[in-house]
Design an enzyme around this catalytic site. Sequence first.
Site, PDB file in Angstrom:
ATOM      1  CG  LEU A 134      -2.018  -1.004   1.362  1.00 55.04           C
ATOM      2  CD1 LEU A 134      -2.734  -0.850   2.696  1.00 55.04           C
ATOM      3  CD2 LEU A 134      -3.007  -0.872   0.215  1.00 55.04           C
ATOM      4  CG  ASP A 135       0.796   4.067  -3.193  1.00 55.67           C
ATOM      5  OD1 ASP A 135       1.548   3.122  -3.496  1.00 55.67           O
ATOM      6  OD2 ASP A 135       0.097   4.684  -4.012  1.00 55.67           O
ATOM      7  CE1 TYR A 136       5.372   7.884   5.061  1.00 58.14           C
ATOM      8  CE2 TYR A 136       4.206   9.627   3.877  1.00 58.14           C
ATOM      9  CZ  TYR A 136       4.932   9.199   4.979  1.00 58.14           C
ATOM     10  OH  TYR A 136       5.223  10.073   5.991  1.00 58.14           O
ATOM     11  CB  THR A 138      -2.823   4.163   0.528  1.00 61.51           C
ATOM     12  OG1 THR A 138      -2.581   4.842  -0.697  1.00 61.51           O
ATOM     13  CG2 THR A 138      -4.145   3.433   0.446  1.00 61.51           C
ATOM     14  NE  ARG A 224      -1.183   8.485  -5.310  1.00 64.57           N
ATOM     15  CZ  ARG A 224      -0.002   8.655  -4.702  1.00 64.57           C
ATOM     16  NH1 ARG A 224       0.658   7.604  -4.233  1.00 64.57           N
ATOM     17  NH2 ARG A 224       0.518   9.857  -4.591  1.00 64.57           N
TER      18      ARG A 224
END
Length: 288
Positions: A134-136, A138, A224
Amino acid sequence: MRIIETHIALNLDKPIRFQEYGVGIFNTITTKSGIKKAIKKQLILIDNELASTAKFISGGEKIMLLESNNKQEFSRLKLELEVLFEDDFLAVIYKPAGILVSGNKFVTIANALSQNLKKSNQVDAVKPQPVHRLDYATSGLLLVGKTSSAIQKLSELFQKKEIQKTYYAITMGKMKPLGIIDKSIDDKEAYTQFKVISTEISKRFNFLNLVELLPKTGRKHQLRKHLLSLKNPILGDKDYFIEGKILKGKGLYLHAARLEFKHPFTAEKITIRRELPNKFKSIFSNIE
């Protein structure tokens, strides 16, 4: 030297080397390399004898960790995580926004897993590892493997697209009620299914939409990038945005809300949900 931690070995189906068993049994040593370092420094006793890399554990042994002369020898990350599901093979935890899943930083989800999850009783137990990213920025659900076979099988489920991830985002601008975004990323096929759940009028952004997102592929920053391609970027995104439409100071409005998959060992259907963060609810008061 003073004893700082004690552990009684669990009964095992078959003996395994202590350097494998010892990962995760102490709060202050969470890695295999840390265990080996403690053995080398003669800081571990097994049934009152110094541990060695050749020592096997079968169950019932009293394992003690001694205090190091260098009290900074084993630094421990103090990060409490919310555990939503856990058994002997895998776990699902909640990742807050603003923390890396893994990497070279000290403060990562991966470094905090051992202190938040129970050690597996399986012979191939390893230090718990995230099996996707998961992105930083998110927030949301993260799937973790606790044994080497679980990590392998969960990775295979992702490759076969047999794990369904559902995200929610708040996007800017007017959107179609539903659709599929079919736009390659880094020259690789990428597909995202979307559905608008609710829309609010906004003075600054014209419209704000609560959108359900079902990624059919797993490309980096896929959601995104795909939403920006529609000219409906995610609120708070500082990397994929339309000029003059950046919301600062509130973080990214992207949340991994649901995981669905068939348990690779029990065959049970697992569905885990996590409610939307409060910052979502402050914009859309009619959601749960």
